[in-house]
Write an enzyme that holds these catalytic residues in place. Sequence first.
Site, PDB file in Angstrom:
ATOM      1  N   GLU A 208       0.872  -1.180   0.000  1.00  0.00           N
ATOM      2  CA  GLU A 208       0.000   0.000   0.000  1.00  0.00           C
ATOM      3  C   GLU A 208       0.905   1.225   0.000  1.00  0.00           C
ATOM      4  OE1 GLU A 208      -3.033  -0.103  -0.543  1.00  0.00           O
ATOM      5  OE2 GLU A 208      -3.559  -2.186  -0.120  1.00  0.00           O
ATOM      6  N   CYS A 242      -2.098   9.264   2.520  1.00  0.00           N
ATOM      7  CA  CYS A 242      -1.680   8.687   1.245  1.00  0.00           C
ATOM      8  C   CYS A 242      -2.693   8.927   0.139  1.00  0.00           C
ATOM      9  CB  CYS A 242      -1.405   7.200   1.400  1.00  0.00           C
ATOM     10  SG  CYS A 242      -2.803   6.238   2.022  1.00  0.00           S
TER      11      CYS A 242
END
Length: 452
Positions: A208, A242
Amino acid sequence: MYESLFNRQKQFYQSERTRSLPFRIESLKQLKRAIRYYEDALLKAMKTDLNKGETEGYLTEIGYVYNDLNLSMRHLKKWAETEKVKTPVSHIGSTSKIHKEPYGVTLIISPWNYPFNLAIGPLIGAISAGNTAILKPSEHTPAISRVISDIISLAFPEKYVASVEGGIETNQSLLNLPFNYIFYTGSSHIGKIVMEKAAQHLTPVTLELGGKSPAIVTKNANVKLAAKRIVWGKFINAGQTCVAPDFVYAHASIKQELIRHMKYYTEKFYEEPFRNGGYMRIVSEKHFERVKDLIQGDVVHGGHADPSTLSIEPTIIDNVDFGHDAMQEEIFGPVLPVLEFDSLDKAILDVRDLPDPLALYVFTGNKAEAGNVIQSVPFGGGAVNDTVFHLVNPHLPFGGRGNSGMGRYHGKYSFDTFTHEKSILNQTTCFDFPFRYPDAKLFGKMIRYIWR
């Protein structure tokens, strides 16, 4: 260095205790009880490491984990059931099933930006699927990492789930071990190292990562609402998210109006917290200097930075092009560049020229425009007329592609990520079709005719 711990977890996994459904559900309950016990300590640690307030800490970290735990406990029995699937006519007499099997001993390496949520979220998936786990929280948030270790120690024996603190050397030592699955959240640079290490043992991985996630605002957007939602998604957690919109790409005809509304909402939401020392800080001096150096050019709002507190004011920069320093890498801080386009088709081509982002947001009242952007640009996931909020829906898989990562999780998708689906065909012994054998010429012709 951690070989003994790894071997103890391997032995415990091989005892098959973790495969028991009641054991898994009770483990999730134990984790929830331990989090509740340390909840106040967690919020204090978030304040210490990141200057994160209680409301934001609960909203973005603890509350989300509780929701994920509740969902997993409620649906785990269904998720773990052996799944019967269809069998083709060529297999008459047999049945086909998918058995849900844990991988084994897993490693979870978590980041510093949401240090609790992004550590415990994957762990919920690992436990739900029946694995053991070694958790490596971030060294950049030491107070939070300490509380995470306390939570894990209270809830589980080390032979089942363990939290290991430390820096780069710890990561390197752990990555040398032959884990059955690795889940990493962080930068693309470190993600490549994790993947390289995993390849030595042919260990499957979930990565991720991140990237430059665009917010595309067309001339058909509700400009005021777009500004409000972009500002919230960008500047929450001091931009250290993010999936935060990394830059705004606005149609020239509405760009100035959009900037005017973004300035208004930035002042409304964040001016007082920043002036009073309540705004979240940048995690380290190194990251502070990197983000601060990106504040250059036509600054239309903000721009102030305080090295004594590592805090940077939410900042909007106008008249940016793709050559600007802020457009060369993911910003990961409270600096928002604004670019403009005249043609949506050209904007799509520009975004496609960038590495695949983890998220993309398109603001428009025109469904055809939204569909065009979604179909034309490769990205992990995103939203139409919103930012970040897709992350909170546990029924949507979350993950990147290409430079922004691989794999997915959240809700059932976390269970699926840490589960191997073992395919089993159960064939009858009451009869045996001869067509598959070398001497069955007639049957061979028949099956060729059927399969055409």
